[in-house]
Write a protein that holds these residues in place. Structure first.
Motif: not given
Ligand SMILES: C[S@@+](CC[C@H](N)C(=O)[O-])C[C@H]1O[C@@H](n2cnc3c(N)ncnc32)[C@H](O)[C@@H]1O
Length: 301
Positions: A6, A42, A44, A73-74, A92-93, A97, A118-120, A143, A145
């Protein structure tokens, strides 16, 4: 585990800022609070995979094969912060991950780490509903997408008066959803923007009717988006400032094609002047050197 690729050129910068803030936050607040938490909504996988493309042979250089680089990653960065956070929550959803996050957590056996699938928005609501914040402070990293954070979620974070939130706002997402021609602005797109910004007022702010006239009167009327990325960023900033006691000037992050794609905001939910002062001092120290004129277009700061 699947590789999690990403981000782009700005991702290293973003993660470095977060790391610096987490380190400064936990160092400064450690003597005053019994519980310091980090919540990564979020999260990852803890690993960021960067693919380096193969390069053909040139007159001066031999051919280079494609190679994968695995960076922190974070989630991993947060676990390595010293002094350590007392509790770390990863959300994370995606199932794969979360599995990777659980594996990461198991390599830190003496730490309090929760992984929530789950959904954030739902996960944050559940997390914050159970908590009392006396004696605790937290940093949250949002964080996504795209445009996944609901305004109602930001309101819950604000209500804690205990969380500093780093929020990566997708300018590219807003720009795409707010189509130039309002005829393409479907109810679904409108709802997505309103859910993110917490108001329908963006529509009046970003679109205008223009009437061209000649000697005989009006000849043509157009209705189109007049807001550019900078105007959208300013609108988002205004919205965040209407909610949080303090919001620092955002850092504009660009894509590999040099297109403005995200704005990274630091918003502080604690209204006490001392808390605002400290978070602002740390945030400014970290952000200011990065805020080149090219990365800032909004006025008044
Ligand atoms: C940009 S990545 C995060 C990267 C992370 N911060 C890192 O530095 O490694 C976005 C993450 O959000 C997750 N994601 C996407 N939509 C989501 C949601 N609605 N709720 C929770 N997680 C979600 C994705 O599966 C992905 O792992």
């Amino acid at each position: 585990m699947d590789d999690h690729e990403f981000g782009g050129v700005s991702t290293d910068l973003k993660l470095k800022l977060i790391e610096d803030y987490l380190t400064a936050f936990s160092t400064a607040l450690r003597p005053y609070f019994s519980e310091l938490w980090y919540i990564d909504a979020f999260a990852g996988t803890g690993v960021r995979t960067v693919k380096h493309k193969a390069q053909p042979e040139t007159l001066f250089m031999p051919a280079i094969e494609e190679r994968m680089e695995r960076l922190r990653g974070s989630a991993r960065i947060a676990l390595d912060v010293k002094p350590p956070f007392d509790r770390v929550v990863f959300m994370d959803k995606k199932k794969a991950h979360c599995k990777a996050l659980e594996a990461l957590a198991s390599s830190y056996p003496n730490r309090r780490i929760d992984v929530v699938k789950g959904d954030a928005n739902d996960a944050i609501r559940a997390e914050l509903a159970e908590r009392r914040w006396a004696g605790k402070r937290a940093v949250m990293f949002l964080d996504p997408y795209g445009m996944a954070v609901d305004w109602s979620t930001l309101q819950l974070i604000r209500d804690t008066e205990a969380i500093d939130v780093w929020y990566l706002v997708s300018l590219a997402g807003l720009f795409r959803q707010a189509s130039h021609d309002p005829a393409n602005l479907t109810p679904k797109k409108k709802a997505a923007i309103t859910r993110m910004l917490g108001t329908p007022e963006w529509e009046d702010a970003w679109y205008a009717r223009e009437t061209k006239t000649d000697l005989l009167g009006p000849v043509d009327e157009t209705h189109q988006r007049i807001a550019d990325v900078a105007a959208m960023e300013t609108f988002v900033e205004g919205r965040l400032k209407s909610l949080f006691p303090k919001v620092l000037p955002p850092l504009r992050l660009r894509s590999d094609k040099n297109v403005p794609s995200f704005s990274l905001f630091l918003a502080i939910s604690n209204p006490e002047p001392k808390a605002i002062g400290l978070a602002t001092k740390i945030g400014n120290h970290i952000l200011k050197p990065k805020l080149s004129p090219a990365s800032r277009h909004t006025s008044g700061r």
